[in-house]
Scaffold this motif. Structure first.
Motif, PDB file in Angstrom:
ATOM      1  N   ASP A 116       0.840  -1.199   0.000  1.00 30.54           N
ATOM      2  CA  ASP A 116       0.000   0.000   0.000  1.00 30.54           C
ATOM      3  C   ASP A 116       0.871   1.243   0.000  1.00 30.54           C
ATOM      4  OD1 ASP A 116       0.879   0.339   2.552  1.00 30.54           O
ATOM      5  OD2 ASP A 116      -1.027  -0.083   3.518  1.00 30.54           O
ATOM      6  N   ALA A 117       0.242   2.403   0.228  1.00 24.79           N
ATOM      7  CA  ALA A 117       0.960   3.663   0.045  1.00 24.79           C
ATOM      8  C   ALA A 117       2.126   3.856   1.021  1.00 24.79           C
ATOM      9  CB  ALA A 117      -0.020   4.821   0.178  1.00 24.79           C
ATOM     10  N   ILE A 118       2.160   3.117   2.123  1.00 24.30           N
ATOM     11  CA  ILE A 118       3.279   3.344   3.050  1.00 24.30           C
ATOM     12  C   ILE A 118       4.343   2.251   2.988  1.00 24.30           C
ATOM     13  CG2 ILE A 118       2.080   4.865   4.690  1.00 24.30           C
ATOM     14  CD1 ILE A 118       1.676   2.430   6.501  1.00 24.30           C
ATOM     15  N   GLY A 119       4.123   1.239   2.138  1.00 27.02           N
ATOM     16  CA  GLY A 119       5.202   0.266   2.023  1.00 27.02           C
ATOM     17  C   GLY A 119       4.776  -1.077   1.469  1.00 27.02           C
ATOM     18  N   PHE A 328       8.178   1.375   8.012  1.00 24.75           N
ATOM     19  CA  PHE A 328       7.594   1.266   6.667  1.00 24.75           C
ATOM     20  C   PHE A 328       8.479   1.962   5.635  1.00 24.75           C
ATOM     21  CE2 PHE A 328       3.656   0.767   9.227  1.00 24.75           C
ATOM     22  CZ  PHE A 328       3.320  -0.498   8.773  1.00 24.75           C
ATOM     23  N   ASP A 329       8.738   1.264   4.506  1.00 20.36           N
ATOM     24  CA  ASP A 329       9.664   1.823   3.520  1.00 20.36           C
ATOM     25  C   ASP A 329       9.069   2.982   2.712  1.00 20.36           C
ATOM     26  OD1 ASP A 329       7.973   0.224   2.030  1.00 20.36           O
ATOM     27  OD2 ASP A 329       9.452  -1.351   1.665  1.00 20.36           O
ATOM     28  N   GLY A 330       7.732   3.139   2.738  1.00 19.76           N
ATOM     29  CA  GLY A 330       7.147   4.228   1.942  1.00 19.76           C
ATOM     30  C   GLY A 330       6.628   5.382   2.783  1.00 19.76           C
ATOM     31  N   ARG A 346      15.327  17.319   3.615  1.00 26.08           N
ATOM     32  CA  ARG A 346      16.084  16.472   2.685  1.00 26.08           C
ATOM     33  C   ARG A 346      16.033  15.059   3.204  1.00 26.08           C
ATOM     34  NH1 ARG A 346      21.730  18.675   0.730  1.00 26.08           N
ATOM     35  NH2 ARG A 346      21.635  16.611  -0.214  1.00 26.08           N
ATOM     36  N   THR A 347      15.757  14.097   2.341  1.00 23.01           N
ATOM     37  CA  THR A 347      15.715  12.703   2.791  1.00 23.01           C
ATOM     38  C   THR A 347      16.877  11.926   2.182  1.00 23.01           C
ATOM     39  OG1 THR A 347      14.271  12.088   0.965  1.00 23.01           O
ATOM     40  CG2 THR A 347      13.203  12.650   3.039  1.00 23.01           C
ATOM     41  N   ASP A 348      17.320  10.940   2.937  1.00 22.92           N
ATOM     42  CA  ASP A 348      18.342  10.025   2.440  1.00 22.92           C
ATOM     43  C   ASP A 348      17.968   8.655   3.003  1.00 22.92           C
ATOM     44  OD1 ASP A 348      20.504   8.721   1.524  1.00 22.92           O
ATOM     45  OD2 ASP A 348      21.999   9.811   2.681  1.00 22.92           O
ATOM     46  N   GLY A 349      17.437   7.772   2.151  1.00 16.88           N
ATOM     47  CA  GLY A 349      16.968   6.469   2.626  1.00 16.88           C
ATOM     48  C   GLY A 349      15.867   6.661   3.643  1.00 16.88           C
ATOM     49  N   HIS A 350      16.069   6.102   4.833  1.00 16.21           N
ATOM     50  CA  HIS A 350      14.997   6.235   5.838  1.00 16.21           C
ATOM     51  C   HIS A 350      15.280   7.348   6.847  1.00 16.21           C
ATOM     52  CE1 HIS A 350      16.916   3.365   8.942  1.00 16.21           C
ATOM     53  NE2 HIS A 350      17.782   3.546   7.980  1.00 16.21           N
ATOM     54  N   HIS A 351      16.175   8.280   6.461  1.00 16.68           N
ATOM     55  CA  HIS A 351      16.441   9.434   7.323  1.00 16.68           C
ATOM     56  C   HIS A 351      15.941  10.707   6.641  1.00 16.68           C
ATOM     57  CE1 HIS A 351      18.988   6.910   9.767  1.00 16.68           C
ATOM     58  NE2 HIS A 351      19.663   6.564   8.687  1.00 16.68           N
ATOM     59  N   ALA A 352      15.456  11.642   7.452  1.00 16.91           N
ATOM     60  CA  ALA A 352      15.069  12.956   6.919  1.00 16.91           C
ATOM     61  C   ALA A 352      15.709  14.025   7.797  1.00 16.91           C
ATOM     62  CB  ALA A 352      13.549  13.110   6.928  1.00 16.91           C
ATOM     63  N   VAL A 353      16.357  14.975   7.154  1.00 13.46           N
ATOM     64  CA  VAL A 353      16.891  16.127   7.885  1.00 13.46           C
ATOM     65  C   VAL A 353      15.929  17.282   7.637  1.00 13.46           C
ATOM     66  CG1 VAL A 353      18.789  17.772   8.091  1.00 13.46           C
ATOM     67  CG2 VAL A 353      19.271  15.357   7.660  1.00 13.46           C
ATOM     68  N   VAL A 354      15.401  17.825   8.723  1.00 19.31           N
ATOM     69  CA  VAL A 354      14.385  18.875   8.602  1.00 19.31           C
ATOM     70  C   VAL A 354      14.946  20.147   9.243  1.00 19.31           C
ATOM     71  CG1 VAL A 354      11.972  19.456   9.029  1.00 19.31           C
ATOM     72  CG2 VAL A 354      12.665  17.052   8.942  1.00 19.31           C
ATOM     73  N   ARG A 355      15.006  21.226   8.457  1.00 19.37           N
ATOM     74  CA  ARG A 355      15.444  22.515   9.017  1.00 19.37           C
ATOM     75  C   ARG A 355      14.194  23.343   9.271  1.00 19.37           C
ATOM     76  NH1 ARG A 355      19.464  21.070   5.553  1.00 19.37           N
ATOM     77  NH2 ARG A 355      21.450  20.786   6.629  1.00 19.37           N
ATOM     78  N   GLY A 356      13.972  23.657  10.537  1.00 17.67           N
ATOM     79  CA  GLY A 356      12.723  24.318  10.905  1.00 17.67           C
ATOM     80  C   GLY A 356      12.600  25.731  10.352  1.00 17.67           C
TER      81      GLY A 356
END
Ligand code: EPU
Length: 426
Positions: A116-119, A328-330, A346-356
């Motif tokens: 499904d939509a999340i993996g 979940f991969d998605g 910015r995402t890299d694989g299962h990590h996301a860097v979020v600048r507030g």
């Protein structure tokens, strides 16, 4: 199709009641299959998924009636053994009839739910565990077909990962198996404890509920009961994050702090005050949140279903956050929609860097799944201008009164019919 128009610049304040958990109520409905007769489940959310599950049970020969938050299910002595693709594709959770039907009837055909939509969402642990208990399982023409020659027998099953769905299916199979089943590395979610409590009231013998080792001593038969569904910790967590993100003050009723410990602790680290009150808790945030790092994990870790709220919080916090998704991969699919609201991610694989950023900016966005939809609508409260969230039926699947609850907390939201898509031709 409806869309949700969210006016930015809200500060949420007030009280909100949370009803029973979708992810528990659906499985409690499957639990009723284990005992012929009339079972009653209360505190059930009025959402489409519950209606689909009711139809799954009806096609198995059950009589299902509902009034308000109460569902009555009358299970026949000989219930059916098949769940078709037209329902399973709309409700992946209907795979949870596999364990109880196999235990009661000795054979079952359930359509394979697919991804499904999340993996991708595998079933290997469900299958391996049931095989250990004596089932013969094949996959043919899009169906999972399971049979057992006499009766399932007890076994020791070690799950590779504490899967919620696999733990539930194995548990529901084990309660009527011959002998003792040990499920190691079992899921510990409050919804699993809820199922164990209902099964125990029906006469099942289960030890270790809420721990990673479940010991189930099979019995010959179970009896129907009345059971109240545990409160929805994900809906409660959504309001907790929304309070912090909008620098508001919200009291959430119906879910104890113990079911959301790590999530609420993250809000405290971000600068919120969180206090237990009566049947719930209060979240108060007087300033812009400070960035926090968040990692999703099985319970008692940070819930994957609150990942969109975690990314939303990070998007308006002071500083940079590292958000990691492990289930979940998605799950990150919705991030591109949040970027449309001005989030810097910015995402890299299962990590996301979020600048507030101090403020997001209203824009049309699309809900890709239940939690993504709720997360986008909550983020939109922190935007300038108006956000239109389309495919709002996804939100309806998990939040029975989403728009009304937001309005009750002081937000300005409108549910309107989406204009028809123009058709282009050559
Ligand atoms: N997995 C396998 N093989 C298996 C079973 C699971 O690889 O045999 C993988 C899945 O593909 C997934 C991970 O293990 O990557 C976790 O799956 P799990 O079985 O724990 O989740 P689930 O039972 O499919 C339930 C909830 C989800 C919730 C997860 C995790 C229901 C109906 N769904 O799914 O809820 O995110 O547990 O807590 O109970 C939602 O409500 O929006 C939702 C997605």
């Amino acid at each position: 199709m409806d869309l949700l128009r969210v006016f930015g610049g809200a500060r949420l304040a007030g009280d909100v009641d949370v009803v029973g958990a979708k992810n528990s109520a659906l499985k409690l409905m499957a639990v009723t299959l284990l005992a012929p007769g009339r079972s009653v489940i209360t505190n059930v959310p009025r959402i489409t998924d519950i209606a689909i599950m009711a139809e799954v049970l009806r096609r198995l020969g059950c009589e299902v009636t509902s009034e308000g938050d109460r569902i009555e299910i009358d299970v026949p002595d000989e219930c059916g053994t098949e769940a078709d693709y037209d329902l399973v594709r709309r409700l992946r959770a209907s795979i949870c009839v596999l364990g109880p039907l196999l235990a009661r009837r000795g054979h079952v055909r359930v359509a394979h739910p697919g991804g499904d939509a999340i993996g991708s969402r595998g079933l290997d642990m469900h299958v391996a565990g049931l095989r250990r208990m004596g089932a013969d399982i094949t996959s043919e023409h899009g169906f999972v077909i399971a049979t057992v020659s006499e009766r399932l027998h007890g076994a020791t099953v070690w799950l590779d990962f504490p899967s919620v769905g696999a733990t539930e299916n194995l548990l529901m199979a084990a309660v009527l198996a011959k002998g003792t089943t040990e499920i190691d590395n079992a899921a510990r979610e409050p919804e699993i404890v809820d199922i164990c409590e209902m099964l125990t009231a029906m006469g099942a013998k289960i030890g270790g509920a809420g721990t990673s080792q479940l010991i189930v001593e099979g019995v010959d038969a179970l009896r129907p009961v009345e059971h109240r569904t545990v409160g929805d910790r994900i809906v409660a967590g959504t309001w907790a994050f929304a309070a912090a993100m909008t620098r508001g003050e919200v009291t959430v009723h119906g879910v104890p702090v113990a079911h959301l410990e790590i999530a609420l602790d993250k809000l405290v680290t971000a600068g919120a005050e969180v206090d237990p009150v009566g049947d719930g808790f209060r979240v108060r945030m007087g300033r812009r949140p400070t960035a926090v790092d968040i990692v999703t994990l099985p319970f008692p870790g940070f819930p994957t279903d609150l990942l969109p709220m975690a990314v939303g919080l990070a998007a308006v916090s002071e500083g940079a956050s590292l958000i990691t998704e492990n289930i979940f991969d998605g799950r990150f699919m919705f991030i591109q929609e949040l970027v449309r609201l001005g989030a810097e991610i910015r995402t890299d694989g299962h990590h996301a860097v979020v600048r507030g950023r101090e403020r997001l900016s209203g824009a049309p966005v699309s809900a890709t799944d239940i939690r993504a939809g709720a997360g986008l609508a909550v983020a939109a409260l922190c935007g300038d201008g108006v956000t239109e969230v389309s495919h709002v039926h996804h939100i309806d699947r998990g939040y029975p009164t989403f728009a009304a609850d937001l309005t009750g907390l002081g937000a300005h939201v409108e549910r309107v019919q989406a204009p028809a898509e123009p058709v282009f031709g050559l």
